[in-house]
Design a protein around this motif. Structure first.
Motif, PDB file in Angstrom:
ATOM      1  N   SER A   1       0.833  -1.197   0.000  1.00 13.10           N
ATOM      2  CA  SER A   1       0.000   0.000   0.000  1.00 13.10           C
ATOM      3  C   SER A   1       0.874   1.254   0.000  1.00 13.10           C
ATOM      4  N   ARG A   2       0.236   2.398   0.131  1.00 15.15           N
ATOM      5  CA  ARG A   2       0.970   3.661   0.023  1.00 15.15           C
ATOM      6  C   ARG A   2       0.245   4.788   0.740  1.00 15.15           C
ATOM      7  N   ILE A   3       0.984   5.843   0.987  1.00 16.25           N
ATOM      8  CA  ILE A   3       0.415   7.141   1.330  1.00 16.25           C
ATOM      9  C   ILE A   3       0.393   7.881   0.000  1.00 16.25           C
ATOM     10  N   PRO A   4      -0.793   8.091  -0.592  1.00 20.12           N
ATOM     11  CA  PRO A   4      -0.864   8.594  -1.960  1.00 20.12           C
ATOM     12  C   PRO A   4      -0.232   9.974  -2.138  1.00 20.12           C
ATOM     13  N   LEU A   5       0.072  10.286  -3.383  1.00 19.95           N
ATOM     14  CA  LEU A   5       0.653  11.568  -3.757  1.00 19.95           C
ATOM     15  C   LEU A   5      -0.220  12.707  -3.230  1.00 19.95           C
ATOM     16  N   HIS A   6       0.415  13.634  -2.502  1.00 19.09           N
ATOM     17  CA  HIS A   6      -0.304  14.780  -1.950  1.00 19.09           C
ATOM     18  C   HIS A   6       0.706  15.882  -1.619  1.00 19.09           C
ATOM     19  N   ARG A   7       0.193  17.020  -1.219  1.00 18.66           N
ATOM     20  CA  ARG A   7       1.035  18.138  -0.793  1.00 18.66           C
ATOM     21  C   ARG A   7       0.316  18.915   0.304  1.00 18.66           C
ATOM     22  N   HIS A   8       1.087  19.682   1.036  1.00 13.62           N
ATOM     23  CA  HIS A   8       0.548  20.532   2.096  1.00 13.62           C
ATOM     24  C   HIS A   8       0.952  21.962   1.777  1.00 13.62           C
ATOM     25  N   GLU A   9      -0.024  22.795   1.466  1.00 14.43           N
ATOM     26  CA  GLU A   9       0.260  24.177   1.073  1.00 14.43           C
ATOM     27  C   GLU A   9       0.613  25.064   2.262  1.00 14.43           C
ATOM     28  N   GLY A  10       0.066  24.751   3.431  1.00 14.39           N
ATOM     29  CA  GLY A  10       0.254  25.648   4.564  1.00 14.39           C
ATOM     30  C   GLY A  10       1.045  25.089   5.721  1.00 14.39           C
ATOM     31  N   SER A  11       1.568  23.860   5.603  1.00 12.32           N
ATOM     32  CA  SER A  11       2.290  23.234   6.713  1.00 12.32           C
ATOM     33  C   SER A  11       3.515  22.487   6.202  1.00 12.32           C
ATOM     34  N   GLU A  12       4.595  22.588   6.948  1.00 14.02           N
ATOM     35  CA  GLU A  12       5.753  21.733   6.707  1.00 14.02           C
ATOM     36  C   GLU A  12       5.481  20.408   7.409  1.00 14.02           C
ATOM     37  N   GLU A  13       6.070  19.326   6.870  1.00 20.72           N
ATOM     38  CA  GLU A  13       5.876  18.018   7.487  1.00 20.72           C
ATOM     39  C   GLU A  13       7.229  17.362   7.702  1.00 20.72           C
ATOM     40  N   ALA A  14       7.388  16.769   8.867  1.00 17.87           N
ATOM     41  CA  ALA A  14       8.567  15.964   9.166  1.00 17.87           C
ATOM     42  C   ALA A  14       8.082  14.562   9.501  1.00 17.87           C
ATOM     43  N   MET A  15       8.843  13.556   9.058  1.00 20.97           N
ATOM     44  CA  MET A  15       8.485  12.159   9.326  1.00 20.97           C
ATOM     45  C   MET A  15       9.736  11.420   9.768  1.00 20.97           C
ATOM     46  N   PHE A  16       9.528  10.329  10.509  1.00 24.40           N
ATOM     47  CA  PHE A  16      10.637   9.502  10.969  1.00 24.40           C
ATOM     48  C   PHE A  16      10.205   8.045  10.864  1.00 24.40           C
ATOM     49  N   VAL A  17      10.991   7.255  10.142  1.00 25.37           N
ATOM     50  CA  VAL A  17      10.649   5.846   9.913  1.00 25.37           C
ATOM     51  C   VAL A  17      10.995   5.027  11.156  1.00 25.37           C
ATOM     52  N   ILE A  18       9.998   4.308  11.658  1.00 24.63           N
ATOM     53  CA  ILE A  18      10.156   3.468  12.851  1.00 24.63           C
ATOM     54  C   ILE A  18      10.399   2.010  12.463  1.00 24.63           C
ATOM     55  N   GLU A  19       9.619   1.517  11.480  1.00 28.07           N
ATOM     56  CA  GLU A  19       9.789   0.114  11.069  1.00 28.07           C
ATOM     57  C   GLU A  19       9.371  -0.074   9.616  1.00 28.07           C
ATOM     58  N   GLY A  20       9.909  -1.115   8.996  1.00 28.49           N
ATOM     59  CA  GLY A  20       9.575  -1.461   7.623  1.00 28.49           C
ATOM     60  C   GLY A  20      10.489  -0.779   6.613  1.00 28.49           C
ATOM     61  N   THR A  21      10.214  -1.055   5.337  1.00 28.52           N
ATOM     62  CA  THR A  21      10.970  -0.438   4.256  1.00 28.52           C
ATOM     63  C   THR A  21       9.993   0.183   3.267  1.00 28.52           C
ATOM     64  N   GLY A  22      10.436   1.268   2.669  1.00 27.27           N
ATOM     65  CA  GLY A  22       9.570   1.962   1.739  1.00 27.27           C
ATOM     66  C   GLY A  22      10.363   2.805   0.770  1.00 27.27           C
ATOM     67  N   LYS A  23       9.605   3.581   0.006  1.00 31.36           N
ATOM     68  CA  LYS A  23      10.200   4.470  -0.978  1.00 31.36           C
ATOM     69  C   LYS A  23       9.457   5.797  -0.910  1.00 31.36           C
ATOM     70  N   LEU A  24      10.212   6.894  -0.838  1.00 32.34           N
ATOM     71  CA  LEU A  24       9.652   8.237  -0.905  1.00 32.34           C
ATOM     72  C   LEU A  24       9.797   8.722  -2.338  1.00 32.34           C
ATOM     73  N   ILE A  25       8.697   9.166  -2.917  1.00 33.91           N
ATOM     74  CA  ILE A  25       8.721   9.788  -4.232  1.00 33.91           C
ATOM     75  C   ILE A  25       8.400  11.256  -4.001  1.00 33.91           C
ATOM     76  N   CYS A  26       9.371  12.101  -4.326  1.00 32.07           N
ATOM     77  CA  CYS A  26       9.264  13.530  -4.051  1.00 32.07           C
ATOM     78  C   CYS A  26       9.727  14.272  -5.301  1.00 32.07           C
ATOM     79  N   GLY A  27       8.774  14.830  -6.036  1.00 34.34           N
ATOM     80  CA  GLY A  27       9.125  15.444  -7.308  1.00 34.34           C
ATOM     81  C   GLY A  27       9.619  14.369  -8.266  1.00 34.34           C
ATOM     82  N   ASP A  28      10.783  14.598  -8.863  1.00 29.58           N
ATOM     83  CA  ASP A  28      11.379  13.630  -9.792  1.00 29.58           C
ATOM     84  C   ASP A  28      12.353  12.676  -9.115  1.00 29.58           C
ATOM     85  N   GLU A  29      12.459  12.750  -7.787  1.00 30.23           N
ATOM     86  CA  GLU A  29      13.427  11.949  -7.040  1.00 30.23           C
ATOM     87  C   GLU A  29      12.735  10.816  -6.287  1.00 30.23           C
ATOM     88  N   GLU A  30      13.472   9.706  -6.103  1.00 32.57           N
ATOM     89  CA  GLU A  30      13.018   8.590  -5.280  1.00 32.57           C
ATOM     90  C   GLU A  30      14.092   8.289  -4.242  1.00 32.57           C
TER      91      GLU A  30
END
Length: 122
Positions: free
Chosen positions: A48-77
């Motif tokens: 599954s995934r956290i679908p493509l989205h953006r936040h216009e008025g808030s910065e977001e910070a995240m920290f991976v606790i468990e598992g493996t994944g991929k961040l897609i941000c603009g043209d970068e992975e």
């Protein structure tokens, strides 16, 4: 005294679909009265995934606790694994995909909080 402790096990999660994941809002105006920051957890199921989205008025910070994944941000992975911190600036499209065969869990924080983390103004 203001409530200062929230236990994740005591917070009911919101199941998000169609991409199975559960989000829990731990720190917010609703739980402790916080109005300048919000924090919680997100558990995304394998495939599954956290679908493509953006936040216009808030910065977001995240920290991976468990598992493996991929961040897609603009043209970068970027590969994600426990111990990885992620920063999402204002207005930047981002998506996270669980690439493993176990749950993918992050802690997230928004500053300022999203509108959904605040009580409606009367």
């Amino acid at each position: 005294m203001t409530k200062v402790i929230v236990r994740e096990s005591e917070i009911e999660g919101a199941l998000k679909t169609p991409h199975p994941r559960v989000s829990k809002v731990l720190i917010s105006e609703f739980t402790v009265g916080a109005t300048k920051i919000a924090m919680g957890t997100n558990v995304t199921e394998p495939g599954s995934r956290i679908p493509l989205h953006r936040h216009e008025g808030s910065e977001e910070a995240m920290f991976v606790i468990e598992g493996t994944g991929k961040l897609i941000c603009g043209d970068e992975e970027y590969d994600l694994y426990p111990g990885t911190a992620i920063y999402s600036p204002l207005g930047v499209d981002h998506e996270i995909v669980n690439t493993g065969d176990t749950q993918f869990k992050i802690v997230w924080a928004y500053g300022p909080p999203l509108e959904s983390h605040l009580k409606p103004k009367e």
